[in-house]
Design an enzyme around this catalytic site. Structure first.
Site, PDB file in Angstrom:
ATOM      1  N   TYR A 270       8.552  -5.196   0.514  1.00  0.00           N
ATOM      2  CA  TYR A 270       8.302  -5.570  -0.876  1.00  0.00           C
ATOM      3  C   TYR A 270       7.651  -6.957  -0.911  1.00  0.00           C
ATOM      4  O   TYR A 270       6.861  -7.298  -0.050  1.00  0.00           O
ATOM      5  CB  TYR A 270       9.601  -5.559  -1.701  1.00  0.00           C
ATOM      6  CG  TYR A 270      10.364  -4.258  -1.630  1.00  0.00           C
ATOM      7  CD1 TYR A 270       9.778  -3.058  -2.007  1.00  0.00           C
ATOM      8  CD2 TYR A 270      11.675  -4.231  -1.181  1.00  0.00           C
ATOM      9  CE1 TYR A 270      10.485  -1.869  -1.959  1.00  0.00           C
ATOM     10  CE2 TYR A 270      12.394  -3.057  -1.130  1.00  0.00           C
ATOM     11  CZ  TYR A 270      11.789  -1.868  -1.515  1.00  0.00           C
ATOM     12  OH  TYR A 270      12.494  -0.711  -1.458  1.00  0.00           O
TER      13      TYR A 270
ATOM     14  N   SER B 253      12.518   4.318  -0.475  1.00  0.00           N
ATOM     15  CA  SER B 253      11.171   3.861  -0.080  1.00  0.00           C
ATOM     16  C   SER B 253      10.913   3.931   1.413  1.00  0.00           C
ATOM     17  O   SER B 253       9.772   3.765   1.839  1.00  0.00           O
ATOM     18  CB  SER B 253      10.962   2.418  -0.520  1.00  0.00           C
ATOM     19  OG  SER B 253      10.477   2.398  -1.821  1.00  0.00           O
TER      20      SER B 253
ATOM     21  N   VAL C 162      15.715   1.030  -1.735  1.00  0.00           N
ATOM     22  CA  VAL C 162      16.689   0.507  -2.701  1.00  0.00           C
ATOM     23  C   VAL C 162      18.101   1.074  -2.541  1.00  0.00           C
ATOM     24  O   VAL C 162      19.025   0.595  -3.196  1.00  0.00           O
ATOM     25  CB  VAL C 162      16.243   0.717  -4.168  1.00  0.00           C
ATOM     26  CG1 VAL C 162      15.104  -0.195  -4.534  1.00  0.00           C
ATOM     27  CG2 VAL C 162      15.909   2.158  -4.441  1.00  0.00           C
TER      28      VAL C 162
ATOM     29  N   TYR D 250       7.479  13.313  -5.061  1.00  0.00           N
ATOM     30  CA  TYR D 250       7.792  11.917  -4.714  1.00  0.00           C
ATOM     31  C   TYR D 250       9.285  11.644  -4.941  1.00  0.00           C
ATOM     32  O   TYR D 250       9.952  11.027  -4.101  1.00  0.00           O
ATOM     33  CB  TYR D 250       6.918  10.958  -5.540  1.00  0.00           C
ATOM     34  CG  TYR D 250       7.344   9.518  -5.415  1.00  0.00           C
ATOM     35  CD1 TYR D 250       7.054   8.776  -4.269  1.00  0.00           C
ATOM     36  CD2 TYR D 250       8.056   8.889  -6.434  1.00  0.00           C
ATOM     37  CE1 TYR D 250       7.464   7.459  -4.139  1.00  0.00           C
ATOM     38  CE2 TYR D 250       8.472   7.577  -6.322  1.00  0.00           C
ATOM     39  CZ  TYR D 250       8.177   6.864  -5.170  1.00  0.00           C
ATOM     40  OH  TYR D 250       8.605   5.562  -5.045  1.00  0.00           O
TER      41      TYR D 250
ATOM     42  N   LYS E 280       8.205   6.122   2.593  1.00  0.00           N
ATOM     43  CA  LYS E 280       6.779   5.849   2.333  1.00  0.00           C
ATOM     44  C   LYS E 280       5.909   5.797   3.587  1.00  0.00           C
ATOM     45  O   LYS E 280       4.837   6.416   3.617  1.00  0.00           O
ATOM     46  CB  LYS E 280       6.631   4.566   1.499  1.00  0.00           C
ATOM     47  CG  LYS E 280       7.135   4.744   0.057  1.00  0.00           C
ATOM     48  CD  LYS E 280       7.169   3.432  -0.704  1.00  0.00           C
ATOM     49  CE  LYS E 280       7.691   3.630  -2.120  1.00  0.00           C
ATOM     50  NZ  LYS E 280       7.936   2.371  -2.811  1.00  0.00           N
TER      51      LYS E 280
HETATM   52  N1  GLU Z   1      12.659   6.106  -5.604  1.00  0.00           N
HETATM   53  C1  GLU Z   1      12.484   4.725  -5.767  1.00  0.00           C
HETATM   54  C2  GLU Z   1      11.457   4.422  -6.818  1.00  0.00           C
HETATM   55  O1  GLU Z   1      10.336   4.823  -6.729  1.00  0.00           O
HETATM   56  C3  GLU Z   1      12.127   4.096  -4.478  1.00  0.00           C
HETATM   57  C4  GLU Z   1      12.151   2.658  -4.610  1.00  0.00           C
HETATM   58  C5  GLU Z   1      12.488   1.930  -3.366  1.00  0.00           C
HETATM   59  O2  GLU Z   1      13.279   2.355  -2.534  1.00  0.00           O
HETATM   60  O3  GLU Z   1      11.916   0.849  -3.254  1.00  0.00           O
HETATM   61  O4  GLU Z   1      11.739   3.776  -7.774  1.00  0.00           O
END
Ligand code: GLU
Length: 409
Positions: free
Chosen positions: A250, A73, A268, A198, A76
């Site tokens: 988050y 993430s 994550v 993605y 992002k």
């Molecule tokens: N690739 C992960 C997902 O979309 C990223 C989640 C994350 O790092 O929060 O589930």
């Protein structure tokens, strides 16, 4: 000779502190590695790295700072940045909101009426941002993605194929989100290539040092401090940092803001990237996560760093009066300059109605406002104000706007 002594090998106190911090948390093995992407479950809970990068390119790194892991993430904010650059703020705002959802990263936070995702830091908004990456073909968009991330890191990056395939084969919830985005018209064509991109973006390999440099690039207004290459148009840096500040951690964003106070993003696989605008970037890597998906040691380290070094963004040192280096009236100064007698006499007579301000350092709204106030206080006894800017090192637009140019110019 002890380490840290002035003679011989001198260890930077910053590095010494980071080593102590690393040692302090090395045995804290609380939390679990992510398992919902099977390939991530292979991470070793012992891995632990910390890196700081300053906006003038100094790097301090300890522990597993060069161990590669997938960015997840943390991609992002950078993809959101690329969407802003490609389409402009208004167009991106029409598709992706800017409100913290307070929900988990994979929440289906779509506006019930418009279908617009709440913000670009949760999966729904992030997938929408990926859908806005420019390019006519999937290859072009992939190249744009990697090229853009590489400018922040300062070197080429690649995708971990195993993690990518693992996520693609198990990411049913993200598939559902992508189809809902298509249904709402946020994604405008087949959602599967965007979803694939993605998954690739989440599987880009970085290390903790890369994270710190990427964060420092944002701290430096979009220019990579090591390569000098601009990674992001300066106009978009504050939008990206704002989103990191309000939605980057988050459903822990509020507590993070309280105790760390830096725009940040976590992923994550255990990375956390945090930025102190104008000063530095932080990268921490430790794959043991708490229930919200944030790295336990990553949070602990950032908290300590923020408190020890006073990094909280709302903890701004007062700079108020320091910009006035000296102030005096013209009759208080003697000069070697030879003036015609009439001029010298006039100067002596009127000199006390001329006030000189020697300003020094950085002029901004906060520092210039103090000068303006002083000038206005003396408005009845002065006819002219002279600003001596010789010692001024920088001046922003706000300073220029509120400088005391009227009615004394
Ligand atoms: N690739 C992960 C997902 O979309 C990223 C989640 C994350 O790092 O929060 O589930």
């Amino acid at each position: 000779m002890s380490e840290g002594s002035i003679q011989g090998h001198v260890l930077s106190p910053v590095l010494e502190y980071l080593e102590a911090l690393h040692a302090q948390f090395a045995d804290h093995l609380e939390g679990e590695v992510a398992t919902y992407i099977p390939e991530l479950a292979k991470a070793n809970g012992q891995w632990f790295g910390i890196c700081l990068a300053t906006t003038d390119g100094q790097i301090y790194e300890v522990g597993d700072s060069r161990r590669p892991f997938t960015i997840q993430s943390i991609s992002k904010p950078f993809v959101y940045a690329a969407a802003l650059e490609a389409h402009g703020r208004e167009a991106v705002l029409r598709k992706i909101g800017v409100e913290p959802s307070g929900d988990a990263f994979n929440a289906i936070s779509l506006d019930p009426v418009s279908g617009r995702p709440a913000n670009p830091m949760i999966n729904a908004g992030a997938i929408a941002a990926t859908g806005m990456l420019p390019g006519d073909t999937p290859d072009e968009r992939y190249a744009h993605l990697l090229g853009s991330l590489a400018r922040y890191a300062g070197h080429e990056l690649c995708v971990d194929e195993a993690v990518y395939v693992s996520e693609r084969e198990t990411g049913f919830r993200n598939q559902a989100i992508a189809f809902l985005l298509r249904n709402a018209g946020v994604l405008e064509d087949d959602p599967l290539p965007t979803l694939d991109l993605y998954f690739q973006q989440c599987s880009v390999l970085v290390d903790c040092r890369d994270l710190a440099i990427m964060a420092a690039t944002l701290a430096a207004g979009g220019v990579n401090p090591l390569t000098g290459v601009r990674a992001l148009d300066a106009d978009h840096v504050e939008s990206v940092l704002s989103m990191m500040g309000s939605c980057g951690m988050y459903d822990f964003a509020g507590e993070w803001s309280l105790s760390v106070g830096l725009p940040a993003k976590s992923g994550v696989s255990g990375g956390i990237l945090a930025t102190l605008p104008g000063h530095l970037g932080i990268g921490v890597f430790s794959p043991l996560l708490d229930a919200r998906g944030n790295s336990v040691r990553g949070i602990a380290v950032c908290r300590e760093l923020s408190q020890r070094f006073g990094l909280h963004l709302f903890n701004v040192p007062q700079t108020g009066a320091t910009v006035i280096h000296r102030t005096y009236s013209a009759d208080e100064v003697s000069s070697n300059r030879v003036r015609p007698p009439a001029v010298a006499a006039a100067l002596q007579r009127l000199g006390r109605r001329i006030r000189v301000y020697e300003l020094a350092g950085a002029l901004s709204f906060g520092t210039v406002e103090v000068v303006v106030r002083d000038v206005l206080d003396k408005v009845n006894t002065q006819d002219f104000v002279i600003l001596d800017l010789e010692r001024v090192t920088e001046s922003d637009f706000a300073a220029a706007t509120c400088s005391p140019h009227s009615p004394f110019a």
